[in-house]
Design a protein around this motif. Structure first.
Motif, PDB file in Angstrom:
ATOM      1  N   ARG A 228      15.903 -14.774 -17.160  1.00 38.00           N
ATOM      2  CA  ARG A 228      16.303 -13.616 -17.962  1.00 38.00           C
ATOM      3  C   ARG A 228      15.124 -13.083 -18.766  1.00 38.00           C
ATOM      4  O   ARG A 228      14.940 -11.869 -18.905  1.00 38.00           O
ATOM      5  CB  ARG A 228      17.444 -14.009 -18.897  1.00 38.00           C
ATOM      6  CG  ARG A 228      18.020 -12.837 -19.675  1.00 38.00           C
ATOM      7  CD  ARG A 228      19.114 -13.281 -20.641  1.00 38.00           C
ATOM      8  NE  ARG A 228      20.300 -13.795 -19.950  1.00 38.00           N
ATOM      9  CZ  ARG A 228      21.361 -14.280 -20.590  1.00 38.00           C
ATOM     10  NH1 ARG A 228      21.364 -14.346 -21.915  1.00 38.00           N
ATOM     11  NH2 ARG A 228      22.395 -14.743 -19.902  1.00 38.00           N
ATOM     12  N   ILE A 229      14.288 -13.978 -19.278  1.00 35.70           N
ATOM     13  CA  ILE A 229      13.162 -13.549 -20.107  1.00 35.70           C
ATOM     14  C   ILE A 229      12.065 -12.920 -19.253  1.00 35.70           C
ATOM     15  O   ILE A 229      11.510 -11.862 -19.592  1.00 35.70           O
ATOM     16  CB  ILE A 229      12.605 -14.745 -20.902  1.00 35.70           C
ATOM     17  CG1 ILE A 229      13.655 -15.239 -21.898  1.00 35.70           C
ATOM     18  CG2 ILE A 229      11.322 -14.364 -21.623  1.00 35.70           C
ATOM     19  CD1 ILE A 229      13.286 -16.524 -22.599  1.00 35.70           C
ATOM     20  N   ALA A 230      11.744 -13.570 -18.119  1.00 39.78           N
ATOM     21  CA  ALA A 230      10.649 -13.077 -17.282  1.00 39.78           C
ATOM     22  C   ALA A 230      10.946 -11.705 -16.697  1.00 39.78           C
ATOM     23  O   ALA A 230      10.032 -10.982 -16.305  1.00 39.78           O
ATOM     24  CB  ALA A 230      10.360 -14.075 -16.156  1.00 39.78           C
ATOM     25  N   ALA A 231      12.201 -11.334 -16.625  1.00 36.49           N
ATOM     26  CA  ALA A 231      12.575 -10.028 -16.078  1.00 36.49           C
ATOM     27  C   ALA A 231      12.563  -8.925 -17.130  1.00 36.49           C
ATOM     28  O   ALA A 231      12.862  -7.766 -16.817  1.00 36.49           O
ATOM     29  CB  ALA A 231      13.964 -10.112 -15.442  1.00 36.49           C
ATOM     30  N   ASN A 232      12.221  -9.261 -18.369  1.00 36.53           N
ATOM     31  CA  ASN A 232      12.232  -8.279 -19.441  1.00 36.53           C
ATOM     32  C   ASN A 232      11.072  -7.289 -19.261  1.00 36.53           C
ATOM     33  O   ASN A 232       9.898  -7.690 -19.322  1.00 36.53           O
ATOM     34  CB  ASN A 232      12.112  -8.979 -20.791  1.00 36.53           C
ATOM     35  CG  ASN A 232      12.241  -8.035 -21.964  1.00 36.53           C
ATOM     36  OD1 ASN A 232      12.400  -6.835 -21.790  1.00 36.53           O
ATOM     37  ND2 ASN A 232      12.154  -8.588 -23.160  1.00 36.53           N
ATOM     38  N   PRO A 233      11.347  -6.011 -19.035  1.00 33.38           N
ATOM     39  CA  PRO A 233      10.264  -5.053 -18.781  1.00 33.38           C
ATOM     40  C   PRO A 233       9.322  -4.852 -19.956  1.00 33.38           C
ATOM     41  O   PRO A 233       8.227  -4.319 -19.789  1.00 33.38           O
ATOM     42  CB  PRO A 233      11.011  -3.756 -18.446  1.00 33.38           C
ATOM     43  CG  PRO A 233      12.372  -3.912 -19.047  1.00 33.38           C
ATOM     44  CD  PRO A 233      12.677  -5.378 -18.968  1.00 33.38           C
ATOM     45  N   ARG A 234       9.718  -5.294 -21.145  1.00 31.73           N
ATOM     46  CA  ARG A 234       8.836  -5.134 -22.301  1.00 31.73           C
ATOM     47  C   ARG A 234       7.517  -5.877 -22.134  1.00 31.73           C
ATOM     48  O   ARG A 234       6.510  -5.513 -22.757  1.00 31.73           O
ATOM     49  CB  ARG A 234       9.546  -5.625 -23.576  1.00 31.73           C
ATOM     50  CG  ARG A 234      10.590  -4.687 -24.117  1.00 31.73           C
ATOM     51  CD  ARG A 234       9.964  -3.504 -24.842  1.00 31.73           C
ATOM     52  NE  ARG A 234       9.420  -3.890 -26.148  1.00 31.73           N
ATOM     53  CZ  ARG A 234       8.547  -3.177 -26.821  1.00 31.73           C
ATOM     54  NH1 ARG A 234       8.078  -2.043 -26.308  1.00 31.73           N
ATOM     55  NH2 ARG A 234       8.104  -3.573 -28.007  1.00 31.73           N
ATOM     56  N   VAL A 235       7.490  -6.899 -21.309  1.00 36.56           N
ATOM     57  CA  VAL A 235       6.243  -7.642 -21.127  1.00 36.56           C
ATOM     58  C   VAL A 235       5.150  -6.736 -20.565  1.00 36.56           C
ATOM     59  O   VAL A 235       3.974  -6.860 -20.920  1.00 36.56           O
ATOM     60  CB  VAL A 235       6.452  -8.887 -20.229  1.00 36.56           C
ATOM     61  CG1 VAL A 235       6.766  -8.497 -18.783  1.00 36.56           C
ATOM     62  CG2 VAL A 235       5.229  -9.794 -20.274  1.00 36.56           C
ATOM     63  N   ALA A 258       2.705 -16.867 -14.669  1.00 34.33           N
ATOM     64  CA  ALA A 258       3.917 -16.042 -14.610  1.00 34.33           C
ATOM     65  C   ALA A 258       5.102 -16.878 -14.146  1.00 34.33           C
ATOM     66  O   ALA A 258       5.526 -16.807 -12.988  1.00 34.33           O
ATOM     67  CB  ALA A 258       3.696 -14.842 -13.690  1.00 34.33           C
ATOM     68  N   ALA A 259       5.629 -17.670 -15.052  1.00 31.88           N
ATOM     69  CA  ALA A 259       6.778 -18.512 -14.733  1.00 31.88           C
ATOM     70  C   ALA A 259       7.975 -17.647 -14.365  1.00 31.88           C
ATOM     71  O   ALA A 259       8.266 -16.648 -15.015  1.00 31.88           O
ATOM     72  CB  ALA A 259       7.125 -19.398 -15.934  1.00 31.88           C
ATOM     73  N   ALA A 260       8.649 -18.037 -13.295  1.00 34.18           N
ATOM     74  CA  ALA A 260       9.900 -17.402 -12.853  1.00 34.18           C
ATOM     75  C   ALA A 260       9.720 -15.936 -12.473  1.00 34.18           C
ATOM     76  O   ALA A 260      10.694 -15.185 -12.434  1.00 34.18           O
ATOM     77  CB  ALA A 260      10.985 -17.531 -13.933  1.00 34.18           C
ATOM     78  N   THR A 261       8.499 -15.516 -12.184  1.00 37.16           N
ATOM     79  CA  THR A 261       8.297 -14.117 -11.835  1.00 37.16           C
ATOM     80  C   THR A 261       8.748 -13.840 -10.406  1.00 37.16           C
ATOM     81  O   THR A 261       8.823 -14.739  -9.568  1.00 37.16           O
ATOM     82  CB  THR A 261       6.823 -13.712 -12.004  1.00 37.16           C
ATOM     83  OG1 THR A 261       6.737 -12.287 -12.022  1.00 37.16           O
ATOM     84  CG2 THR A 261       5.956 -14.232 -10.856  1.00 37.16           C
ATOM     85  N   THR A 262       9.023 -12.584 -10.137  1.00 35.48           N
ATOM     86  CA  THR A 262       9.377 -12.138  -8.787  1.00 35.48           C
ATOM     87  C   THR A 262       8.180 -11.435  -8.174  1.00 35.48           C
ATOM     88  O   THR A 262       7.223 -11.061  -8.871  1.00 35.48           O
ATOM     89  CB  THR A 262      10.560 -11.161  -8.826  1.00 35.48           C
ATOM     90  OG1 THR A 262      10.159  -9.974  -9.546  1.00 35.48           O
ATOM     91  CG2 THR A 262      11.765 -11.791  -9.517  1.00 35.48           C
ATOM     92  N   LEU A 263       8.246 -11.217  -6.875  1.00 35.58           N
ATOM     93  CA  LEU A 263       7.174 -10.497  -6.197  1.00 35.58           C
ATOM     94  C   LEU A 263       7.024  -9.089  -6.760  1.00 35.58           C
ATOM     95  O   LEU A 263       5.901  -8.609  -6.996  1.00 35.58           O
ATOM     96  CB  LEU A 263       7.455 -10.450  -4.693  1.00 35.58           C
ATOM     97  CG  LEU A 263       6.447  -9.692  -3.835  1.00 35.58           C
ATOM     98  CD1 LEU A 263       5.052 -10.278  -3.974  1.00 35.58           C
ATOM     99  CD2 LEU A 263       6.886  -9.718  -2.366  1.00 35.58           C
ATOM    100  N   GLU A 264       8.142  -8.423  -6.991  1.00 34.99           N
ATOM    101  CA  GLU A 264       8.077  -7.061  -7.529  1.00 34.99           C
ATOM    102  C   GLU A 264       7.419  -7.055  -8.908  1.00 34.99           C
ATOM    103  O   GLU A 264       6.602  -6.180  -9.224  1.00 34.99           O
ATOM    104  CB  GLU A 264       9.484  -6.456  -7.601  1.00 34.99           C
ATOM    105  CG  GLU A 264       9.498  -4.987  -7.981  1.00 34.99           C
ATOM    106  CD  GLU A 264       8.675  -4.116  -7.046  1.00 34.99           C
ATOM    107  OE1 GLU A 264       7.961  -3.224  -7.555  1.00 34.99           O
ATOM    108  OE2 GLU A 264       8.726  -4.324  -5.811  1.00 34.99           O
ATOM    109  N   GLU A 265       7.769  -8.039  -9.738  1.00 39.21           N
ATOM    110  CA  GLU A 265       7.147  -8.118 -11.053  1.00 39.21           C
ATOM    111  C   GLU A 265       5.659  -8.409 -10.929  1.00 39.21           C
ATOM    112  O   GLU A 265       4.833  -7.866 -11.668  1.00 39.21           O
ATOM    113  CB  GLU A 265       7.829  -9.201 -11.891  1.00 39.21           C
ATOM    114  CG  GLU A 265       9.208  -8.825 -12.389  1.00 39.21           C
ATOM    115  CD  GLU A 265       9.157  -7.672 -13.371  1.00 39.21           C
ATOM    116  OE1 GLU A 265       8.585  -7.823 -14.454  1.00 39.21           O
ATOM    117  OE2 GLU A 265       9.684  -6.593 -13.031  1.00 39.21           O
ATOM    118  N   ALA A 266       5.282  -9.290  -9.996  1.00 33.57           N
ATOM    119  CA  ALA A 266       3.871  -9.621  -9.802  1.00 33.57           C
ATOM    120  C   ALA A 266       3.065  -8.402  -9.388  1.00 33.57           C
ATOM    121  O   ALA A 266       1.890  -8.269  -9.749  1.00 33.57           O
ATOM    122  CB  ALA A 266       3.737 -10.727  -8.772  1.00 33.57           C
TER     123      ALA A 266
END
Length: 560
Positions: A228-235, A258-266
């Motif tokens: 839930r935290i890693a998906a926060n766009p504020r980062v 980048a713990a728990a990150t997704t490919l899209e976030e990366a």
């Protein structure tokens, strides 16, 4: 072709200062010890040194609980020692990046000690506080990664503070602009000293969501809030601000954990426009043996799943980002013990793992001792443990009876972070060449067999092989910039892929088993114009019969 950058063409060597080299004989590695080994690192051929934390710290999480962001822990030396290290490294054309740990501080950091005493202190809002829940208990059911709840009660103010790791590591409130400004100013001062970049600890978790509600309970008995935290766009907003206010105008390297990150976030983190980070560490491949859900087990990483994850990240970031390549770091057990052979084929399997990783697209990271084929430790007693996560887990699961003491020590010997933190094995002498005193934690008993002094004397050693891998990277642009093309991702025994750039093509095939494997390359690599660029087997017969010896790695080159 990707835009050329020095950090794409580099090889990074991670140093865990406490366990690298002890100069003064107190059993703890130090900065002067690192300086003594710079010629070794230059000889090895690496380009960048990443130093894990050397800052003042109570040491609850081995330095990742920082009480002063701009000092040097006396255990490691002085600021003058650090500045000498920078100068000595730079004189050898070695760059130095340092850890930036700004998701949390130590609870002994002046920011927190002031906030803990006075609710009106200017730094009170540097941390995340909540009143007790409606039942007078925890604000929510979030769990800490080192065990227990993610909230601890400050009895003076009767409010809870958030800590995603340990109660000794309160999380910072990145919604506070004054906190962000202080962090950027601190970073600017390190850059002014001459550091060449930052590895950013758990940077994907700095932006906490507005939603602090309960979540589904996992095996730990709590909700794991990382997803839930890693998906926060504020980062991304924070990192773009960091780039503008702290990093702009500096030709440096930035790599985020980048713990728990997704490919899209990366893709957003590592956008080639350079607005955020240069690359990220993602851990999907590290968690295939149960680490993401419950690491204390004896599961083994399945090769087909590993290949699919690696291919996903290789292809997913093609022209859209950049990969940080690693098998090992200070938080991971030794990959040689996870996927290789600790017996007679130790050196062969260590070389195979090196080929498999270093021929992928991305910037390779070598963790200290990896270039020697260092292995996991066999822990015979919980008294040997130094890692807080491992100690907490041993106590919890043996006391509640869910895991026997014997099984828990076996799991810890397979999975504990302490496996990476045993002292560096420099020689076969007492103290392993690491120290003349009593080491801060036990040295692996196999140091008499596995050590740098012995390997530097042999042209066929794991150490010599890593040196050759680094040399090849400098000589062949296809290794750095070539496109990744996977081959037979479902095969359970061999990891094979191509790298293609202009008129150069590589074919890499790695046998992950102790059995011979028949492995025919693609038709394009079957002609007489194909060169055996590299293998880890002295008398390889692969070009004649397409048989891979146990743990053999082969790299074929075709130039058109």
């Amino acid at each position: 072709m990707d835009k050329r950058k020095w950090w794409k063409e580099s090889v990074v060597y991670q140093i865990y200062p406490q366990s690298f080299c002890d100069d003064n004989g107190d059993g703890i590695g130090d900065i002067l010890g690192i300086i003594k080994k710079l010629d070794y690192l230059k000889w090895l051929g690496v380009d960048v040194l990443w130093l894990s934390p050397f800052y003042p710290s109570p040491g609850y999480d081995n330095g990742y609980d920082i009480s002063d962001y701009e000092g040097v822990d006396p255990r490691y030396g002085t600021m003058e020692d650090f500045e000498r290290l920078l100068a000595e490294a730079h004189s050898r054309d070695l760059k130095v990046i340092i850890d930036l740990v700004v998701n949390h501080t130590s609870d002994e950091h002046p920011w927190f000690t002031a906030a803990n005493v006075d609710k009106t202190a200017p730094t009170r809002d540097y941390y995340i506080w909540r009143e007790p829940g409606s039942d007078g208990q925890l604000p929510n059911n979030w769990g800490a990664l080192f065990g227990g709840p993610a909230w601890s009660l400050d009895r003076d103010s009767e409010e809870y503070y958030l800590h995603l790791f340990s109660p000794k590591q309160p999380d910072l409130n990145w919604e506070n602009p004054k906190l962000r400004a202080d962090v950027y100013a601190m970073m600017d001062r390190w850059l002014a000293r001459g550091v060449d970049g930052f590895r950013m600890d758990v940077i994907s978790l700095i932006a906490k969501p507005a939603d602090l509600s309960d979540g589904p309970v996992g095996p730990s008995g709590y909700f794991d809030p990382r997803g839930r935290i890693a998906a926060n766009p504020r980062v991304h907003e924070h990192l773009r601000e960091m780039r503008q206010k702290a990093l702009a105008g500096h030709d440096i390297m930035t790599v985020g954990e980048a713990a728990a990150t997704t490919l899209e976030e990366a893709r957003r983190f590592t956008n080639p426009d350079g607005s955020e980070l240069d690359m990220v560490f993602q851990f999907e491949h590290m968690d295939l043996d149960g680490g993401e859900t419950f690491k204390w087990n004896d599961q083994v990483i399945p090769l087909p799943e590993l290949k699919k994850v690696m291919a996903k990240w290789q292809q997913g970031l093609e022209q859209r980002g950049w990969n940080a390549l690693f098998w090992n770091n200070h938080d991971q057990p030794r990959m040689l013990s996870r996927l290789g052979d600790e017996g007679e084929l130790r050196e062969t399997s260590a070389k195979m793992l090196a080929v498999c990783l270093h021929m992928l697209k991305g910037t390779p990271f070598i963790y200290q001792g990896e270039e020697l084929g260092m292995t996991n430790m066999c822990f015979a007693s919980s008294d040997q443990l130094r890692d807080s996560e491992s100690r907490n887990a041993y106590q919890r699961y043996t006391e509640d009876g869910s895991i026997s003491k014997e099984d828990m020590l076996r799991y810890i010997s397979l999975k504990s972070r302490d496996n990476a933190r045993t002292p560096m094995q420099w020689s076969g002498n007492i103290g392993a060449g690491f120290t003349t005193g009593k080491p801060w934690m036990d040295i692996n008993a196999n140091y008499t067999v596995i050590n740098a002094q012995e390997q530097k004397s042999r042209g066929d050693s794991v150490l010599a092989f890593y040196r050759e891998l680094i040399r090849l990277r400098r000589n062949y642009a296809v290794i750095v910039y070539g496109e990744f093309v996977p081959d037979d991702l479902d095969n359970p025994d061999v990891f094979a892929y191509q790298r293609c750039l202009l008129h150069q093509r590589l074919y890499v095939c790695c046998n992950f088993t102790s059995q011979r494997q028949q492995w025919v390359p693609p038709e394009a690599f079957a002609g007489d114009d194909v060169e055996l660029l590299l293998t880890n087997i002295e008398a390889s017969t692969y070009l004649e019969n397409h048989q891979l010896a146990p743990y053999e790695a082969v790299v074929l080159l075709k130039e058109e």
